[in-house]
Scaffold this motif. Structure first.
Motif, PDB file in Angstrom:
ATOM      1  N   LEU A  40       0.842  -1.188   0.000  1.00 24.54           N
ATOM      2  CA  LEU A  40       0.000   0.000   0.000  1.00 24.54           C
ATOM      3  C   LEU A  40       0.882   1.245   0.000  1.00 24.54           C
ATOM      4  O   LEU A  40       1.851   1.322   0.756  1.00 24.54           O
ATOM      5  CB  LEU A  40      -0.886  -0.023   1.253  1.00 24.54           C
ATOM      6  CG  LEU A  40      -2.158   0.781   1.254  1.00 24.54           C
ATOM      7  CD1 LEU A  40      -3.091   0.324   0.158  1.00 24.54           C
ATOM      8  CD2 LEU A  40      -2.860   0.637   2.600  1.00 24.54           C
ATOM      9  N   GLN A  41       0.549   2.196  -0.869  1.00 26.87           N
ATOM     10  CA  GLN A  41       1.292   3.459  -0.963  1.00 26.87           C
ATOM     11  C   GLN A  41       0.310   4.607  -0.707  1.00 26.87           C
ATOM     12  O   GLN A  41      -0.770   4.623  -1.289  1.00 26.87           O
ATOM     13  CB  GLN A  41       1.901   3.622  -2.358  1.00 26.87           C
ATOM     14  CG  GLN A  41       2.765   2.475  -2.813  1.00 26.87           C
ATOM     15  CD  GLN A  41       4.105   2.433  -2.119  1.00 26.87           C
ATOM     16  OE1 GLN A  41       4.663   3.466  -1.767  1.00 26.87           O
ATOM     17  NE2 GLN A  41       4.622   1.240  -1.902  1.00 26.87           N
ATOM     18  N   HIS A  42       0.720   5.541   0.139  1.00 29.59           N
ATOM     19  CA  HIS A  42      -0.115   6.708   0.451  1.00 29.59           C
ATOM     20  C   HIS A  42       0.500   7.954  -0.183  1.00 29.59           C
ATOM     21  O   HIS A  42       1.723   8.127  -0.172  1.00 29.59           O
ATOM     22  CB  HIS A  42      -0.231   6.902   1.962  1.00 29.59           C
ATOM     23  CG  HIS A  42      -0.862   5.746   2.666  1.00 29.59           C
ATOM     24  ND1 HIS A  42      -2.219   5.547   2.688  1.00 29.59           N
ATOM     25  CD2 HIS A  42      -0.312   4.718   3.350  1.00 29.59           C
ATOM     26  CE1 HIS A  42      -2.487   4.449   3.373  1.00 29.59           C
ATOM     27  NE2 HIS A  42      -1.340   3.917   3.769  1.00 29.59           N
ATOM     28  N   TYR A  43      -0.362   8.819  -0.699  1.00 26.83           N
ATOM     29  CA  TYR A  43       0.087  10.042  -1.353  1.00 26.83           C
ATOM     30  C   TYR A  43      -0.732  11.225  -0.865  1.00 26.83           C
ATOM     31  O   TYR A  43      -1.906  11.089  -0.575  1.00 26.83           O
ATOM     32  CB  TYR A  43      -0.061   9.929  -2.883  1.00 26.83           C
ATOM     33  CG  TYR A  43       0.690   8.758  -3.456  1.00 26.83           C
ATOM     34  CD1 TYR A  43       2.045   8.867  -3.759  1.00 26.83           C
ATOM     35  CD2 TYR A  43       0.052   7.542  -3.668  1.00 26.83           C
ATOM     36  CE1 TYR A  43       2.746   7.781  -4.276  1.00 26.83           C
ATOM     37  CE2 TYR A  43       0.746   6.460  -4.176  1.00 26.83           C
ATOM     38  CZ  TYR A  43       2.083   6.584  -4.482  1.00 26.83           C
ATOM     39  OH  TYR A  43       2.771   5.516  -4.989  1.00 26.83           O
ATOM     40  N   LYS A  44      -0.065  12.380  -0.822  1.00 23.93           N
ATOM     41  CA  LYS A  44      -0.741  13.626  -0.501  1.00 23.93           C
ATOM     42  C   LYS A  44      -1.100  14.333  -1.802  1.00 23.93           C
ATOM     43  O   LYS A  44      -0.486  14.093  -2.843  1.00 23.93           O
ATOM     44  CB  LYS A  44       0.172  14.531   0.336  1.00 23.93           C
ATOM     45  CG  LYS A  44       0.516  13.971   1.704  1.00 23.93           C
ATOM     46  CD  LYS A  44       1.421  14.909   2.448  1.00 23.93           C
ATOM     47  CE  LYS A  44       2.780  14.797   1.807  1.00 23.93           C
ATOM     48  NZ  LYS A  44       3.884  15.387   2.505  1.00 23.93           N
ATOM     49  N   TYR A  63      -6.824   2.753  -4.915  1.00 32.28           N
ATOM     50  CA  TYR A  63      -7.651   2.153  -3.868  1.00 32.28           C
ATOM     51  C   TYR A  63      -8.560   3.178  -3.189  1.00 32.28           C
ATOM     52  O   TYR A  63      -9.701   2.888  -2.865  1.00 32.28           O
ATOM     53  CB  TYR A  63      -6.748   1.467  -2.849  1.00 32.28           C
ATOM     54  CG  TYR A  63      -7.480   0.580  -1.873  1.00 32.28           C
ATOM     55  CD1 TYR A  63      -8.188  -0.532  -2.322  1.00 32.28           C
ATOM     56  CD2 TYR A  63      -7.460   0.843  -0.517  1.00 32.28           C
ATOM     57  CE1 TYR A  63      -8.860  -1.354  -1.436  1.00 32.28           C
ATOM     58  CE2 TYR A  63      -8.135   0.028   0.380  1.00 32.28           C
ATOM     59  CZ  TYR A  63      -8.830  -1.066  -0.083  1.00 32.28           C
ATOM     60  OH  TYR A  63      -9.499  -1.875   0.804  1.00 32.28           O
ATOM     61  N   GLU A  64      -8.033   4.384  -2.979  1.00 31.39           N
ATOM     62  CA  GLU A  64      -8.814   5.474  -2.393  1.00 31.39           C
ATOM     63  C   GLU A  64      -8.363   6.780  -3.025  1.00 31.39           C
ATOM     64  O   GLU A  64      -7.197   6.946  -3.348  1.00 31.39           O
ATOM     65  CB  GLU A  64      -8.578   5.582  -0.877  1.00 31.39           C
ATOM     66  CG  GLU A  64      -9.166   4.487  -0.053  1.00 31.39           C
ATOM     67  CD  GLU A  64      -8.897   4.703   1.445  1.00 31.39           C
ATOM     68  OE1 GLU A  64      -7.748   5.046   1.798  1.00 31.39           O
ATOM     69  OE2 GLU A  64      -9.832   4.536   2.224  1.00 31.39           O
ATOM     70  N   ALA A 109      -1.484  12.657  -7.500  1.00 29.36           N
ATOM     71  CA  ALA A 109      -2.566  12.564  -6.520  1.00 29.36           C
ATOM     72  C   ALA A 109      -3.365  13.860  -6.571  1.00 29.36           C
ATOM     73  O   ALA A 109      -2.796  14.952  -6.552  1.00 29.36           O
ATOM     74  CB  ALA A 109      -2.002  12.338  -5.125  1.00 29.36           C
ATOM     75  N   SER A 112      -6.289  14.483  -0.920  1.00 32.24           N
ATOM     76  CA  SER A 112      -5.378  14.307   0.221  1.00 32.24           C
ATOM     77  C   SER A 112      -5.350  12.876   0.734  1.00 32.24           C
ATOM     78  O   SER A 112      -4.405  12.481   1.397  1.00 32.24           O
ATOM     79  CB  SER A 112      -5.768  15.266   1.352  1.00 32.24           C
ATOM     80  OG  SER A 112      -7.116  15.042   1.718  1.00 32.24           O
ATOM     81  N   ASN A 113      -6.359  12.094   0.417  1.00 36.95           N
ATOM     82  CA  ASN A 113      -6.420  10.714   0.896  1.00 36.95           C
ATOM     83  C   ASN A 113      -6.201   9.726  -0.253  1.00 36.95           C
ATOM     84  O   ASN A 113      -6.958   8.800  -0.441  1.00 36.95           O
ATOM     85  CB  ASN A 113      -7.773  10.447   1.560  1.00 36.95           C
ATOM     86  CG  ASN A 113      -8.923  10.563   0.570  1.00 36.95           C
ATOM     87  OD1 ASN A 113      -8.854  11.310  -0.397  1.00 36.95           O
ATOM     88  ND2 ASN A 113      -9.985   9.815   0.809  1.00 36.95           N
ATOM     89  N   CYS A 114      -5.159   9.945  -1.023  1.00 39.92           N
ATOM     90  CA  CYS A 114      -4.914   9.118  -2.200  1.00 39.92           C
ATOM     91  C   CYS A 114      -4.075   7.901  -1.800  1.00 39.92           C
ATOM     92  O   CYS A 114      -2.980   8.036  -1.251  1.00 39.92           O
ATOM     93  CB  CYS A 114      -4.194   9.946  -3.252  1.00 39.92           C
ATOM     94  SG  CYS A 114      -4.164   9.157  -4.852  1.00 39.92           S
ATOM     95  N   THR A 115      -4.609   6.726  -2.085  1.00 37.91           N
ATOM     96  CA  THR A 115      -3.940   5.479  -1.741  1.00 37.91           C
ATOM     97  C   THR A 115      -3.974   4.550  -2.945  1.00 37.91           C
ATOM     98  O   THR A 115      -4.997   4.421  -3.609  1.00 37.91           O
ATOM     99  CB  THR A 115      -4.647   4.788  -0.549  1.00 37.91           C
ATOM    100  OG1 THR A 115      -4.727   5.715   0.542  1.00 37.91           O
ATOM    101  CG2 THR A 115      -3.888   3.562  -0.092  1.00 37.91           C
TER     102      THR A 115
END
Length: 172
Positions: A40-44, A63-64, A109, A112-115
């Motif tokens: 899983l990778q999270h991005y701003k 994913y989100e 992205a 703010s909640n980009c996954t």
């Protein structure tokens, strides 16, 4: 990352995995192997996920959140190609699973909640060695997708050629 039971419906909605069924025990076993190889990778907002021209070996499933897809013109201008959301069951970077070509667009992205869920080509190819059915099904989808892209590109070229030819003829 969420547990497999929560991610499984998302995987099956992705075109590359759409031939798999939640009702088939063997399909679920194979997809669980895929799930266990993903991260899983999270991005701003504003983060570059993929940069046009860079080389990378990751395949992404949004994913989100939301992303913007952009591409540079030969003159260096940046044009927007698409705004995509996770609800659209989108993925990008799929050719990295089978090729080490440069990325053809930039993906940023847009929320703010980009996954994104990622899978490396090395892990994918290892899974395909273990489970040829996975490779067959996914690669068939990739081949169809690439074939459609070639057809669309050829059609676009023909349209541009006709427009250019008509413009030149009109100037004569």
């Amino acid at each position: 990352m969420d547990n497999f039971e929560k991610v499984l419906p998302k995987l099956i909605q992705i075109e590359l995995f759409s031939d798999f069924s939640m009702d088939n025990e063997n399909d679920c076993r194979i997809l669980k192997m895929v799930y266990e190889s993903m991260s899983l990778q999270h991005y701003k907002k504003g983060d570059v996920i993929i940069k046009e021209g860079d080389y990378g070996d990751l395949f992404y499933i949004l994913y989100e959140g939301k992303v913007k897809v952009q591409r540079a013109t030969p003159a260096g201008d940046v044009i927007a190609l698409a705004d995509l959301t996770a609800e659209q069951n989108v993925f990008f970077g799929e050719t990295a699973l089978i090729s080490d070509d440069a990325r053809s667009a930039t993906v940023k992205a847009a929320s703010s909640n980009c996954t994104a869920i990622t899978l490396s080509s090395k892990k994918f190819l290892t899974l395909c060695d273990q489970e040829p059915l996975l490779g067959y099904r996914v690669l068939l989808h990739l081949a169809r997708r690439m074939s459609q892209t070639v057809r669309n590109t050829n059609s676009d070229k023909a349209t541009l050629y006709e427009a250019l030819f008509s413009e030149i003829e009109g100037d004569l």
